[in-house]
Design a protein around this motif. Structure first.
Motif, PDB file in Angstrom:
ATOM      1  N   UNK A 136      12.413   7.727   7.550  1.00 39.81           N
ATOM      2  CA  UNK A 136      11.128   7.984   6.902  1.00 39.81           C
ATOM      3  C   UNK A 136      10.114   6.894   7.221  1.00 39.81           C
ATOM      4  N   UNK A 137       8.891   7.299   7.504  1.00 41.50           N
ATOM      5  CA  UNK A 137       7.769   6.383   7.628  1.00 41.50           C
ATOM      6  C   UNK A 137       6.705   6.869   6.658  1.00 41.50           C
ATOM      7  N   UNK A 138       6.493   6.093   5.586  1.00 43.85           N
ATOM      8  CA  UNK A 138       5.584   6.515   4.516  1.00 43.85           C
ATOM      9  C   UNK A 138       4.577   5.412   4.198  1.00 43.85           C
ATOM     10  N   UNK A 139       3.475   5.802   3.601  1.00 44.36           N
ATOM     11  CA  UNK A 139       2.434   4.852   3.186  1.00 44.36           C
ATOM     12  C   UNK A 139       1.713   5.430   1.975  1.00 44.36           C
ATOM     13  N   UNK A 140       1.099   4.539   1.195  1.00 45.28           N
ATOM     14  CA  UNK A 140       0.392   5.007   0.007  1.00 45.28           C
ATOM     15  C   UNK A 140      -0.259   3.878  -0.757  1.00 45.28           C
ATOM     16  N   UNK A 141      -0.341   4.060  -2.081  1.00 45.44           N
ATOM     17  CA  UNK A 141      -1.057   3.123  -2.940  1.00 45.44           C
ATOM     18  C   UNK A 141      -0.102   2.229  -3.726  1.00 45.44           C
ATOM     19  N   UNK A 142      -0.596   1.018  -4.011  1.00 36.54           N
ATOM     20  CA  UNK A 142       0.100   0.029  -4.828  1.00 36.54           C
ATOM     21  C   UNK A 142      -0.643  -0.099  -6.155  1.00 36.54           C
ATOM     22  N   UNK A 143       0.114  -0.139  -7.257  1.00 34.33           N
ATOM     23  CA  UNK A 143      -0.477  -0.272  -8.580  1.00 34.33           C
ATOM     24  C   UNK A 143       0.209  -1.422  -9.321  1.00 34.33           C
ATOM     25  N   UNK A 144      -0.564  -2.414  -9.707  1.00 34.24           N
ATOM     26  CA  UNK A 144      -0.025  -3.528 -10.476  1.00 34.24           C
ATOM     27  C   UNK A 144       0.121  -3.103 -11.930  1.00 34.24           C
ATOM     28  N   UNK A 145       1.334  -3.227 -12.475  1.00 35.38           N
ATOM     29  CA  UNK A 145       1.601  -2.831 -13.850  1.00 35.38           C
ATOM     30  C   UNK A 145       1.658  -4.021 -14.800  1.00 35.38           C
ATOM     31  N   UNK A 146       2.094  -5.149 -14.295  1.00 32.41           N
ATOM     32  CA  UNK A 146       2.216  -6.354 -15.105  1.00 32.41           C
ATOM     33  C   UNK A 146       2.244  -7.562 -14.196  1.00 32.41           C
ATOM     34  N   UNK A 147       2.567  -8.714 -14.753  1.00 33.40           N
ATOM     35  CA  UNK A 147       2.543  -9.937 -13.965  1.00 33.40           C
ATOM     36  C   UNK A 147       3.526  -9.855 -12.796  1.00 33.40           C
ATOM     37  N   UNK A 148       4.701  -9.251 -13.033  1.00 30.10           N
ATOM     38  CA  UNK A 148       5.703  -9.151 -11.978  1.00 30.10           C
ATOM     39  C   UNK A 148       6.314  -7.749 -11.894  1.00 30.10           C
ATOM     40  N   UNK A 149       5.553  -6.765 -12.292  1.00 31.01           N
ATOM     41  CA  UNK A 149       5.976  -5.370 -12.155  1.00 31.01           C
ATOM     42  C   UNK A 149       4.882  -4.590 -11.438  1.00 31.01           C
ATOM     43  N   UNK A 150       5.304  -3.607 -10.649  1.00 33.84           N
ATOM     44  CA  UNK A 150       4.339  -2.814  -9.890  1.00 33.84           C
ATOM     45  C   UNK A 150       4.937  -1.453  -9.558  1.00 33.84           C
ATOM     46  N   UNK A 151       4.079  -0.529  -9.171  1.00 30.88           N
ATOM     47  CA  UNK A 151       4.494   0.812  -8.775  1.00 30.88           C
ATOM     48  C   UNK A 151       3.885   1.149  -7.426  1.00 30.88           C
ATOM     49  N   UNK A 152       4.563   2.032  -6.689  1.00 31.17           N
ATOM     50  CA  UNK A 152       4.029   2.537  -5.427  1.00 31.17           C
ATOM     51  C   UNK A 152       4.189   4.057  -5.398  1.00 31.17           C
ATOM     52  N   UNK A 153       3.216   4.732  -4.832  1.00 30.04           N
ATOM     53  CA  UNK A 153       3.311   6.165  -4.548  1.00 30.04           C
ATOM     54  C   UNK A 153       3.007   6.350  -3.066  1.00 30.04           C
TER      55      UNK A 153
END
Length: 204
Positions: free
Chosen positions: A91-108
């Motif tokens: 798989x080769x994927x790309x998308x957005x990064x979302x900062x949730x907290x000081x050391x937590x994050x999400x990606x889609x």
């Protein structure tokens, strides 16, 4: 690959904020189990990109409802031999990064996959039984034929991650792959190792 390891700094803004290896395992539709390995980079605290390999073992989508696998025992150890289909994804994927907290994050992310997998054919057969003192078996009511196929798929994935140290973290997420062989949907739990970009706690 070598370009992704170079971190450039303009003022105090890093081009690559996080870069890490990730390995995970999970479950999904079609009674599937999977494991995956990959690398992911976070760019300018806005974008993410991932190159990953994933292997799944699952029940074929065309398995007859009345299918019964071979059963029996050997040296008083019972077994049930169910047919499975293996699928490999690059798989080769790309998308957005979302900062949730000081050391937590999400990606889609979304992208393309090279898919290679087994397509299983079923042919009805007569059930036979063998009984010996230390061995017994009852054959399946179907014979199966496996054929290797390849295809291009569309991968979608979303993950939530937590860096518990400067070089290690944990994550969990969901994924779906649409292709002409078999389209799995599932979730996984993963371990992250690399540059977590962990923020220091502000001291007042």
């Amino acid at each position: 690959m070598s370009l992704a390891l170079i971190v450039t700094v303009s003022g105090q803004t890093k081009t690559i904020n996080k870069f890490y290896l990730q390995g995970g395992a999970g479950l999904g539709t079609h009674e599937s189990g999977s494991y995956d390995l990959g690398i992911q980079a976070i760019f300018k605290n806005k974008w993410s990109a991932t190159l990953s390999y994933q292997e799944l073992s699952m029940s074929p989508k065309n398995k007859p409802e009345d299918y019964q696998g071979e059963t029996g025992y050997a040296l008083f150890i019972f077994y049930n031999d169910e047919v499975t289909a293996t699928m490999n994804l690059i798989n080769l994927t790309a998308g957005r990064y979302f900062k949730l907290g000081r050391n937590t994050w999400a990606t889609t992310e979304a992208g393309l996959s090279y898919v290679s997998g087994e397509k299983v054919s079923f042919q009805h057969s007569q059930v036979t039984s063998t009984n010996l003192i230390f061995f017994a078996s009852t054959s399946s009511n179907y014979t199966t034929t496996k054929e290797n196929k390849s295809s291009v798929g569309f991968m979608m994935k979303s993950d939530v991650n937590w860096a518990f140290s400067s070089f290690m973290g944990l994550g969990a997420g969901v994924f779906a792959n649409i292709n002409s062989i078999q389209s799995p949907i599932g979730f996984h739990i993963k371990l992250l190792v690399g540059n977590m970009g962990r923020e220091k706690k502000n001291r007042k």
